[in-house]
Scaffold this active site. Structure first.
Site: not given
Length: 346
Positions: A177-178, A226-227, A242, A246
């Protein structure tokens, strides 16, 4: 009575009152009213309320000039958009959060939040911003403003982890997701041998490839992923997140972490760079931002910021073989480094 301060800020944003004041010298309420198309008496009331917070001042009665705060709003588009993000998006979403909690008790869904109640019920913030690109642009600019400054400097990440131990030929760092690769590009310039794989959705990957500096292309590459699906890069040394976990409630975070497991080799690191809440009251204004973000995550995503204990419990509940090694906040940083090791077999 903070809501009246927010009302004044909303007016300053909406009517562009800061832009109506010259950068040098002063002007009158009447001239600001003419430039902003707002009644003079309202201009005076909004601006004098803002003056209570040192936004604008007066050389003499009725002669308005900038303070450092109002000048920032006039000259920094990201700061101006940050005020719009707060007053038009985040605050109204916060006001709808208790209603959402009553309507959807114990929900972990992004479509059942204060944000959804405020904007469009039944869709997530990501879906809403995709449908409303100007709102998405403003939100991105506001977040860019709030994530600038020394507390967010990636130098804290570079100094807070032993990258030298990883920096060897064949080492692989997967940036899950960088985005456009901000972190990977920074770390690539801090290392000599590590190969970086930046994963994100197709549109983001396409944009990232276009702006990747030529001198980094031998060690940095992009990959569509897609994570929530199985991790395709097997046997990497580090899987890095990062500002990802959250955004998601625990149930979804477990899915993201479990999607890594088929790819993990024994000793692989899962590295998370996010806020780590103090497990207790935090009275220092300089350290309040993580608590602010915690309730923002609730209002927007039905998610949260986490304490060190919560991070440990999340990792363990995703899989007992994910063992927390450390959860530390580098000196001067607002973010913590959460490092876990995979104790399972290859």
């Amino acid at each position: 009575m903070a809501y009246v301060d927010e009302l004044a800020l909303h007016a300053i944003y909406h009517y562009k009152l800061a832009q109506a004041v010259p950068l040098s010298g002063s002007t009158t309420f009447a001239e600001i009213a003419q430039a902003s198309h707002l009644r003079e008496d309202l201009v005076e009331r909004f601006i004098r309320q803002a003056m209570c917070s040192h936004i604008f001042t007066e050389d003499a009665p009725g002669q308005v000039r900038h303070t450092s705060a109002s000048r920032l709003l006039a000259t920094n588009p990201d700061a101006h958009d940050a005020v719009g993000m707060i007053t038009c998006d985040l605050s109204p979403a916060g006001m709808q959060t208790l209603s959402a909690l009553e309507k959807y008790p114990n929900s972990e869904e992004k479509s059942e939040t204060g944000w959804a109640q405020h904007t469009e019920p039944g869709i997530s913030p990501f879906e809403f911003m995709a449908k409303n690109p100007e709102r998405g642009r403003r939100f991105g600019a506001g977040m860019r403003y709030f994530s600038s400054g020394q507390h967010w400097d990636l130098g804290h990440l570079a100094r807070g982890y032993t990258w030298a131990a990883l920096d060897r030929p064949g080492a692989v760092f997967v940036d899950v997701g960088g985005g456009h690769g901000t972190v990977s590009q920074y770390l690539a310039r801090e290392t000599k041998h590590v190969e970086f794989v930046i994963q994100d959705l197709p549109g983001t990957v396409e944009a990232g490839r276009k702006i990747l500096p030529e001198d980094l292309r031998s060690r940095v590459r992009f990959m569509e992923h897609d994570f929530f699906t199985e991790q395709p890069v097997r046997g990497a040394d580090v899987y890095f997140f990062r500002w990802i976990l959250h955004n998601w409630s625990d149930g979804y975070c477990k899915k993201i972490l479990r999607a890594l497991i088929p790819a993990l080799k024994k000793g692989a690191r899962v590295l998370v760079y996010e806020y780590v809440l103090v497990d207790g009251p935090e009275t220092r204004v300089s350290r309040k931002q993580p608590r602010n973000l915690d309730l923002m995550m609730l209002a927007q995503f039905n998610s949260c910021e986490r304490t060190a204990k919560m991070w440990e419990e999340l990792l363990r509940s995703a899989d007992q073989r994910l063992r927390l090694l450390r959860c530390e906040i580098p000196e001067g940083s607002l973010y913590g480094i959460i490092e876990a090791v995979w104790d399972g077999d290859d």
